[in-house]
Design a protein around this motif. Structure first.
Motif, short mmCIF file in Angstrom:
data_model
loop_
_atom_site.label_atom_id
_atom_site.label_comp_id
_atom_site.label_asym_id
_atom_site.label_seq_id
_atom_site.Cartn_x
_atom_site.Cartn_y
_atom_site.Cartn_z
N UNK A 32 6.86 5.11 -5.64
CA UNK A 32 7.86 4.78 -4.64
C UNK A 32 7.79 3.29 -4.29
N UNK A 33 8.21 2.42 -5.22
CA UNK A 33 8.08 0.97 -5.00
C UNK A 33 8.96 0.44 -3.86
N UNK A 34 9.92 1.22 -3.41
CA UNK A 34 10.78 0.78 -2.31
C UNK A 34 10.06 0.88 -0.96
N UNK A 35 8.92 1.55 -0.92
CA UNK A 35 8.12 1.67 0.30
C UNK A 35 7.00 0.64 0.28
N UNK A 36 6.61 0.16 1.46
CA UNK A 36 5.51 -0.80 1.51
C UNK A 36 4.18 -0.07 1.35
N UNK A 37 3.19 -0.75 0.77
CA UNK A 37 1.86 -0.13 0.64
C UNK A 37 1.29 0.28 2.01
N UNK A 38 1.53 -0.51 3.03
CA UNK A 38 1.02 -0.18 4.37
C UNK A 38 1.66 1.10 4.90
N UNK A 39 2.95 1.25 4.68
CA UNK A 39 3.67 2.45 5.11
C UNK A 39 3.11 3.69 4.40
#
Length: 87
Positions: A32-39
């Motif tokens: 899911x590259x559209x999401x941030x790693x922190x999220x």
């Protein structure tokens, strides 16, 4: 209730669990590259904590966490429940 949360925090601090959850975060970030790693990290940790709070058997918590996060990130959980899921 405080002791339950302390127990969950203790489990998250264990190197094996921390490493496994880190692998889950990395896998989900790639998927899911559209999401941030922190999220994604926050979602994984929150999901693991929620699942572990009521679990009597902890052997399958990592796969359950993966499945829950994947459903939430793909929007399947909100479609099934008819509610919007906020991450």
């Amino acid at each position: 209730m405080g002791s339950d949360m302390d127990a969950v925090d203790d489990v998250l601090a264990q190197p094996l669990v921390r490493d496994e959850l880190g692998s889950v975060v990395a896998m989900l970030c790639a998927r899911f590259p559209e999401r941030t790693p922190r999220e994604i990290e926050r979602l994984v940790n929150d999901s693991y904590q929620r699942l572990s709070e009521n679990a009597r058997i902890h052997a399958h918590l990592i796969p359950l966490t993966v499945n829950r996060c994947r459903r939430l990130l793909s929007g399947q959980a909100s479609a099934c429940s008819g509610r919007h899921v906020q991450l």
